[in-house]
Design a protein around this motif. Structure first.
Motif, PDB file in Angstrom:
ATOM      1  N   TYR A   1      22.930  17.371 -13.152  1.00  0.00           N
ATOM      2  CA  TYR A   1      24.328  16.766 -13.534  1.00  0.00           C
ATOM      3  C   TYR A   1      24.428  16.204 -14.859  1.00  0.00           C
ATOM      4  N   LYS A   2      23.534  15.700 -15.278  1.00  0.00           N
ATOM      5  CA  LYS A   2      23.312  15.314 -16.810  1.00  0.00           C
ATOM      6  C   LYS A   2      23.615  16.373 -17.638  1.00  0.00           C
ATOM      7  N   GLU A   3      22.877  17.312 -17.364  1.00  0.00           N
ATOM      8  CA  GLU A   3      22.966  18.778 -18.123  1.00  0.00           C
ATOM      9  C   GLU A   3      24.321  19.287 -18.344  1.00  0.00           C
ATOM     10  N   ALA A   4      25.054  19.370 -17.141  1.00  0.00           N
ATOM     11  CA  ALA A   4      26.270  19.773 -17.016  1.00  0.00           C
ATOM     12  C   ALA A   4      27.460  18.623 -17.805  1.00  0.00           C
ATOM     13  N   LEU A   5      26.886  17.698 -17.674  1.00  0.00           N
ATOM     14  CA  LEU A   5      27.720  16.624 -18.602  1.00  0.00           C
ATOM     15  C   LEU A   5      27.680  16.960 -20.013  1.00  0.00           C
ATOM     16  N   LYS A   6      26.263  17.380 -20.375  1.00  0.00           N
ATOM     17  CA  LYS A   6      26.076  17.611 -21.962  1.00  0.00           C
ATOM     18  C   LYS A   6      26.922  18.951 -22.367  1.00  0.00           C
TER      19      LYS A   6
ATOM     20  N   LEU B   1      24.887  14.983  -5.821  1.00  0.00           N
ATOM     21  CA  LEU B   1      23.634  14.465  -4.991  1.00  0.00           C
ATOM     22  C   LEU B   1      23.908  14.753  -3.655  1.00  0.00           C
ATOM     23  N   ASP B   2      24.929  14.743  -3.234  1.00  0.00           N
ATOM     24  CA  ASP B   2      25.140  15.172  -1.493  1.00  0.00           C
ATOM     25  C   ASP B   2      24.921  16.554  -1.314  1.00  0.00           C
ATOM     26  N   ILE B   3      25.318  17.464  -2.335  1.00  0.00           N
ATOM     27  CA  ILE B   3      25.258  18.767  -2.045  1.00  0.00           C
ATOM     28  C   ILE B   3      23.879  19.232  -2.603  1.00  0.00           C
ATOM     29  N   GLY B   4      22.837  18.303  -3.035  1.00  0.00           N
ATOM     30  CA  GLY B   4      21.635  18.794  -3.279  1.00  0.00           C
ATOM     31  C   GLY B   4      21.476  19.256  -4.952  1.00  0.00           C
ATOM     32  N   ILE B   5      22.404  18.691  -5.822  1.00  0.00           N
ATOM     33  CA  ILE B   5      22.355  18.835  -7.042  1.00  0.00           C
ATOM     34  C   ILE B   5      21.458  17.626  -7.378  1.00  0.00           C
ATOM     35  N   THR B   6      20.366  17.862  -8.495  1.00  0.00           N
ATOM     36  CA  THR B   6      19.701  16.696  -8.940  1.00  0.00           C
ATOM     37  C   THR B   6      20.472  15.816 -10.067  1.00  0.00           C
ATOM     38  N   THR B   7      19.984  14.675 -10.390  1.00  0.00           N
ATOM     39  CA  THR B   7      20.560  13.849 -11.369  1.00  0.00           C
ATOM     40  C   THR B   7      20.444  14.588 -12.648  1.00  0.00           C
TER      41      THR B   7
END
Length: 108
Positions: free
Chosen positions: A90-95, A81-87
């Motif tokens: 981030y969740k898609e990357a976890l998937k 979030l600090d570098i501008g990536i949305t939640t």
């Protein structure tokens, strides 16, 4: 004797000249992955787009942990979030990491 010396000298000279590499290979730089580069774009613009691509940043943070023998996303949600990536990103990357681990588990 003089003719033999000339022939040997010319042969040595021709051998020495033929060993020189006079051709230069022209290798073009491959385009950066995951970028749509127009021919009118400058290289610095393409590099900037590549470096600021949030999905590319997340993909580069997926690492294989050899101790756990699985893929991990090597960034916390808060850091993302600090570098501008949305939640959602981030969740898609976890998937993606979960899918990679599932495929890895099937092949082991």
């Amino acid at each position: 004797m003089k003719t033999t010396t000339i022939i040997i000298s010319l042969t040595a000279l021709l051998c020495a000249e033929s060993c020189k590499e006079e051709t230069e290979l022209q290798v073009s730089k491959p385009p950066l992955p995951h970028t749509n580069i127009n021919s009118t774009e400058f290289d610095s613009e393409a590099v900037y787009r590549f470096q600021t691509d949030k999905n590319q940043m997340l993909n580069s943070m997926i690492r294989y942990d050899y101790t756990k023998k699985k893929y991990v996303l090597d960034i916390s949600e808060q850091d993302a979030l600090d570098i501008g990536i949305t939640t959602d990103m981030y969740k898609e990357a976890l998937k993606r990491v979960e899918k990679m681990n599932k495929i890895n588990k099937e092949h082991l």
